[in-house]
Scaffold this motif. Structure first.
Motif, PDB file in Angstrom:
ATOM      1  N   VAL A  44      49.743  -8.507  21.421  1.00 22.88           N
ATOM      2  CA  VAL A  44      48.375  -8.851  21.291  1.00 22.88           C
ATOM      3  C   VAL A  44      47.473  -7.639  21.229  1.00 22.88           C
ATOM      4  CG1 VAL A  44      46.263  -9.694  22.620  1.00 22.88           C
ATOM      5  CG2 VAL A  44      48.484 -11.064  22.718  1.00 22.88           C
ATOM      6  N   HIS A  45      47.633  -6.701  21.973  1.00 18.81           N
ATOM      7  CA  HIS A  45      47.133  -5.351  21.854  1.00 18.81           C
ATOM      8  C   HIS A  45      47.419  -4.884  20.268  1.00 18.81           C
ATOM      9  CE1 HIS A  45      45.230  -1.360  22.784  1.00 18.81           C
ATOM     10  NE2 HIS A  45      46.302  -0.831  22.238  1.00 18.81           N
ATOM     11  N   TYR A  46      48.408  -4.954  19.793  1.00 20.72           N
ATOM     12  CA  TYR A  46      48.694  -4.271  18.405  1.00 20.72           C
ATOM     13  C   TYR A  46      47.762  -5.172  17.441  1.00 20.72           C
ATOM     14  CZ  TYR A  46      50.917  -3.730  14.073  1.00 20.72           C
ATOM     15  OH  TYR A  46      51.238  -3.483  12.740  1.00 20.72           O
ATOM     16  N   PHE A  47      47.655  -6.424  17.394  1.00 20.57           N
ATOM     17  CA  PHE A  47      47.169  -7.172  16.469  1.00 20.57           C
ATOM     18  C   PHE A  47      45.529  -7.188  16.685  1.00 20.57           C
ATOM     19  CE2 PHE A  47      51.459  -8.915  15.704  1.00 20.57           C
ATOM     20  CZ  PHE A  47      51.254  -8.878  14.025  1.00 20.57           C
ATOM     21  N   THR A  48      45.053  -6.902  17.941  1.00 18.84           N
ATOM     22  CA  THR A  48      43.597  -6.850  18.229  1.00 18.84           C
ATOM     23  C   THR A  48      43.139  -5.486  18.370  1.00 18.84           C
ATOM     24  OG1 THR A  48      44.034  -6.874  20.742  1.00 18.84           O
ATOM     25  CG2 THR A  48      43.624  -9.180  19.705  1.00 18.84           C
ATOM     26  N   ALA A  49      44.037  -4.400  18.081  1.00 22.28           N
ATOM     27  CA  ALA A  49      43.504  -3.128  18.246  1.00 22.28           C
ATOM     28  C   ALA A  49      44.245  -2.144  17.326  1.00 22.28           C
ATOM     29  CB  ALA A  49      43.370  -2.472  19.771  1.00 22.28           C
ATOM     30  N   GLY A  50      45.328  -2.047  17.675  1.00 23.05           N
ATOM     31  CA  GLY A  50      46.269  -1.210  16.813  1.00 23.05           C
ATOM     32  C   GLY A  50      46.217  -1.141  15.484  1.00 23.05           C
ATOM     33  N   PHE A  51      46.538  -2.401  14.998  1.00 26.72           N
ATOM     34  CA  PHE A  51      46.620  -2.609  13.592  1.00 26.72           C
ATOM     35  C   PHE A  51      45.511  -2.542  12.636  1.00 26.72           C
ATOM     36  CE2 PHE A  51      47.157  -5.779   9.864  1.00 26.72           C
ATOM     37  CZ  PHE A  51      47.748  -4.990   9.063  1.00 26.72           C
ATOM     38  N   PRO A  52      44.506  -3.228  13.231  1.00 28.00           N
ATOM     39  CA  PRO A  52      43.216  -3.360  12.656  1.00 28.00           C
ATOM     40  C   PRO A  52      42.725  -1.549  12.348  1.00 28.00           C
ATOM     41  CG  PRO A  52      42.785  -4.244  14.575  1.00 28.00           C
ATOM     42  CD  PRO A  52      44.315  -4.348  14.238  1.00 28.00           C
ATOM     43  N   ALA A  53      42.898  -0.809  13.722  1.00 26.38           N
ATOM     44  CA  ALA A  53      42.345   0.410  13.844  1.00 26.38           C
ATOM     45  C   ALA A  53      42.996   1.374  12.792  1.00 26.38           C
ATOM     46  CB  ALA A  53      42.706   1.311  15.372  1.00 26.38           C
ATOM     47  N   ALA A  54      44.426   1.143  12.613  1.00 24.81           N
ATOM     48  CA  ALA A  54      45.185   1.854  11.705  1.00 24.81           C
ATOM     49  C   ALA A  54      44.726   1.505  10.205  1.00 24.81           C
ATOM     50  CB  ALA A  54      46.601   1.443  11.572  1.00 24.81           C
ATOM     51  N   VAL A  92      39.112  -5.560   9.575  1.00 25.43           N
ATOM     52  CA  VAL A  92      39.532  -4.228   9.660  1.00 25.43           C
ATOM     53  C   VAL A  92      38.270  -3.653   9.887  1.00 25.43           C
ATOM     54  CG1 VAL A  92      39.846  -2.248   7.836  1.00 25.43           C
ATOM     55  CG2 VAL A  92      41.317  -4.460   8.061  1.00 25.43           C
ATOM     56  N   PHE A  93      37.044  -3.698   9.165  1.00 20.39           N
ATOM     57  CA  PHE A  93      35.878  -3.094   9.174  1.00 20.39           C
ATOM     58  C   PHE A  93      34.732  -3.224  10.478  1.00 20.39           C
ATOM     59  CE2 PHE A  93      37.070  -2.538   4.775  1.00 20.39           C
ATOM     60  CZ  PHE A  93      37.133  -1.314   4.756  1.00 20.39           C
ATOM     61  N   VAL A  94      35.184  -4.428  11.286  1.00 16.00           N
ATOM     62  CA  VAL A  94      34.549  -4.532  12.480  1.00 16.00           C
ATOM     63  C   VAL A  94      35.292  -4.446  13.557  1.00 16.00           C
ATOM     64  CG1 VAL A  94      33.136  -6.255  13.971  1.00 16.00           C
ATOM     65  CG2 VAL A  94      32.980  -6.190  11.312  1.00 16.00           C
ATOM     66  N   VAL A  95      36.509  -5.326  13.599  1.00 16.36           N
ATOM     67  CA  VAL A  95      37.153  -5.165  14.721  1.00 16.36           C
ATOM     68  C   VAL A  95      38.243  -3.792  14.619  1.00 16.36           C
ATOM     69  CG1 VAL A  95      39.377  -5.982  15.928  1.00 16.36           C
ATOM     70  CG2 VAL A  95      37.748  -7.437  14.859  1.00 16.36           C
ATOM     71  N   GLY A  96      38.562  -3.403  13.684  1.00 13.92           N
ATOM     72  CA  GLY A  96      39.184  -2.050  13.560  1.00 13.92           C
ATOM     73  C   GLY A  96      38.403  -0.913  13.782  1.00 13.92           C
ATOM     74  N   ARG A  97      37.142  -0.810  13.180  1.00 12.59           N
ATOM     75  CA  ARG A  97      36.239   0.213  13.501  1.00 12.59           C
ATOM     76  C   ARG A  97      36.032   0.324  14.881  1.00 12.59           C
ATOM     77  NH1 ARG A  97      30.753   1.022  14.193  1.00 12.59           N
ATOM     78  NH2 ARG A  97      30.148   3.087  13.278  1.00 12.59           N
ATOM     79  N   ARG A  98      35.825  -0.653  15.676  1.00 11.00           N
ATOM     80  CA  ARG A  98      35.605  -0.568  17.013  1.00 11.00           C
ATOM     81  C   ARG A  98      36.658  -0.197  17.853  1.00 11.00           C
ATOM     82  NH1 ARG A  98      34.805  -6.102  18.033  1.00 11.00           N
ATOM     83  NH2 ARG A  98      32.973  -5.905  17.315  1.00 11.00           N
ATOM     84  N   GLY A 108      46.608   3.443  15.723  1.00  9.26           N
ATOM     85  CA  GLY A 108      47.829   2.738  15.284  1.00  9.26           C
ATOM     86  C   GLY A 108      49.142   3.426  15.803  1.00  9.26           C
ATOM     87  N   ASP A 109      49.066   4.595  16.413  1.00  8.43           N
ATOM     88  CA  ASP A 109      50.339   5.103  16.954  1.00  8.43           C
ATOM     89  C   ASP A 109      50.944   4.401  18.170  1.00  8.43           C
ATOM     90  OD1 ASP A 109      52.349   6.923  17.096  1.00  8.43           O
ATOM     91  OD2 ASP A 109      51.261   8.668  17.328  1.00  8.43           O
ATOM     92  N   VAL A 110      52.156   4.926  18.429  1.00 10.12           N
ATOM     93  CA  VAL A 110      52.701   4.035  19.746  1.00 10.12           C
ATOM     94  C   VAL A 110      51.794   4.594  20.946  1.00 10.12           C
ATOM     95  CG1 VAL A 110      54.909   3.688  18.676  1.00 10.12           C
ATOM     96  CG2 VAL A 110      54.408   5.878  19.880  1.00 10.12           C
ATOM     97  N   ALA A 111      52.218   4.144  21.944  1.00 10.61           N
ATOM     98  CA  ALA A 111      51.544   4.418  23.245  1.00 10.61           C
ATOM     99  C   ALA A 111      51.547   5.765  23.575  1.00 10.61           C
ATOM    100  CB  ALA A 111      51.680   3.275  24.394  1.00 10.61           C
ATOM    101  N   GLU A 112      50.952   6.532  24.141  1.00  8.08           N
ATOM    102  CA  GLU A 112      51.120   8.169  24.307  1.00  8.08           C
ATOM    103  C   GLU A 112      52.523   8.357  25.061  1.00  8.08           C
ATOM    104  OE1 GLU A 112      48.678  11.811  26.251  1.00  8.08           O
ATOM    105  OE2 GLU A 112      47.761   9.893  26.083  1.00  8.08           O
ATOM    106  N   GLU A 113      52.789   7.329  26.275  1.00  4.69           N
ATOM    107  CA  GLU A 113      53.810   7.770  27.051  1.00  4.69           C
ATOM    108  C   GLU A 113      55.051   7.364  26.266  1.00  4.69           C
ATOM    109  OE1 GLU A 113      51.987   3.544  27.866  1.00  4.69           O
ATOM    110  OE2 GLU A 113      51.587   5.415  27.809  1.00  4.69           O
ATOM    111  N   ASP A 114      54.998   6.812  24.894  1.00  4.67           N
ATOM    112  CA  ASP A 114      56.319   6.598  24.313  1.00  4.67           C
ATOM    113  C   ASP A 114      56.413   7.659  23.116  1.00  4.67           C
ATOM    114  OD1 ASP A 114      56.988   4.268  25.665  1.00  4.67           O
ATOM    115  OD2 ASP A 114      55.603   2.933  24.303  1.00  4.67           O
TER     116      ASP A 114
END
Length: 335
Positions: free
Chosen positions: A85-95, A306-312, A320-326
């Motif tokens: 869920v985090h990937y599709f709501t934050a990681g991917f649009p941010a990338a 992309v430009f609203v959700v991804g920008r935020r 879009g990178d993996v989590a820092e601990e990984d």
């Protein structure tokens, strides 16, 4: 730094850390604290070795030790639905948003090239004759010809799956081979531009440009945008080889490569949507305006994503990178 002296001074710490890791399930409280301390020291020593005297054998040993120790200290992470869920709501649009300065110009140049090729073919009968014989051209462009039956000759579900697979392969090539200085990406874009431009020019020459646009726009807006994103990311990856910025080339390629591989999942989902439109909407009996409207709505939804959700998400620190601990331990780079 004298490597031999450095190894002699710290070998006992690495041996002790390795011994603690072998019996990590039976450590006392004091030994667990010692393991954490040795892990932190070894991570710092690894960074020092990588930045000053990157001996491959020593780097390999310390990297393995640090990875094992980190897994023991922080525990193994398991992917969960929350990660998806985090990937599709934050990681991917941010990338997607982070790479906009690569894929938006790519889309503009591609579109201009398609229009130029289409105009050149439509305005020059000799070019049309070089593509195919007059009878073949009429067969392709007539009502019910090849350009129209392409979308209806197979069952919608099978055709949608085939289109999705083909487009996903195009996107995967752009992402996977971008590191080769972006050359394969440019070749894939040129091939697709020629194919689309040829259809545009032949249908325009036959006076059926409206039919062509009515067939390609419903799914093409979203489909081509996904291809542009993949191509832009691939070109960015290729440029990273040339100019890694303030990072080491290995670190920069690792970061951009991880993000690119992750984007393949998101783009596969986007291309699945465009494939469904191409399989069920494009060949449907809906009026042309209705089919194009559905395509524009899907395309506009992606742009807002992309430009609203991804920008935020990007402004909040997502890349879009993996989590820092990984992520692997990386050495600092001198400015």
């Amino acid at each position: 730094m004298d490597l031999d002296v450095f190894i002699a001074a710290h070998r006992h710490e690495w041996d002790r850390l390795e011994a603690l890791l072998r019996r990590r399930r039976r450590l006392t409280g004091a030994e667990a604290d010692e393991l954490v301390t040795l892990y932190q020291r070894t991570a710092a020593q690894l960074s020092r070795v990588q930045s000053s005297t990157p001996d491959p054998q020593l780097v390999n040993r310390l990297t393995t030790l640090v990875a094992r120790a980190r897994s023991t200290v922080v525990g193994a992470r398991r992917s969960t639905w929350r990660d998806a869920v985090h990937y599709f709501t934050a990681g991917f649009p941010a990338a997607c948003y982070r790479t906009r300065y690569w894929w938006v110009p790519t889309g503009v140049v591609f579109t201009l090239l398609v229009v130029a090729i289409g105009w050149w073919i439509a305005a020059n009968p000799e070019v049309q004759a070089a593509i195919a014989a007059p009878e073949e051209l009429r067969e392709m462009t007539r009502p019910g010809g090849a350009y129209e039956t392409y979308y209806t000759e197979s069952p919608a579900a099978a055709f949608s799956a085939q289109v999705w697979t083909n487009n996903a392969q195009v996107a995967a090539v752009s992402l996977a081979f971008g590191a080769l200085l972006g050359i394969p990406v440019i070749l894939v874009l040129l091939l697709n531009a020629v194919n689309v431009g040829t259809g545009l020019g032949l249908m325009a020459a036959a006076g059926r440009l409206d039919i062509f646009l009515g067939l390609i726009l419903p799914h093409g807006l979203l489909e081509l945008t996904a291809v542009f994103v993949a191509a832009g990311v691939g070109l960015r990856l290729g440029w990273t080889v040339i100019d890694p910025g303030g990072r080491s080339r290995r670190s920069a390629l690792a970061q951009e490569g991880r993000a690119a591989i992750g984007m393949a999942i998101g783009l596969a989902a986007v291309l699945f949507v465009s494939g469904v439109i191409e399989g069920f909407v494009t060949p449907s009996g809906l009026p042309t305006w209705a089919r194009i409207t559905l395509g524009v709505v899907a395309w506009a939804g992606f742009l807002v994503y992309v430009f609203v959700v991804g920008r935020r998400a990007y402004l909040a620190g997502e890349t879009g990178d993996v989590a820092e601990e990984d992520r692997p331990v990386e050495a600092p780079v001198a400015a």
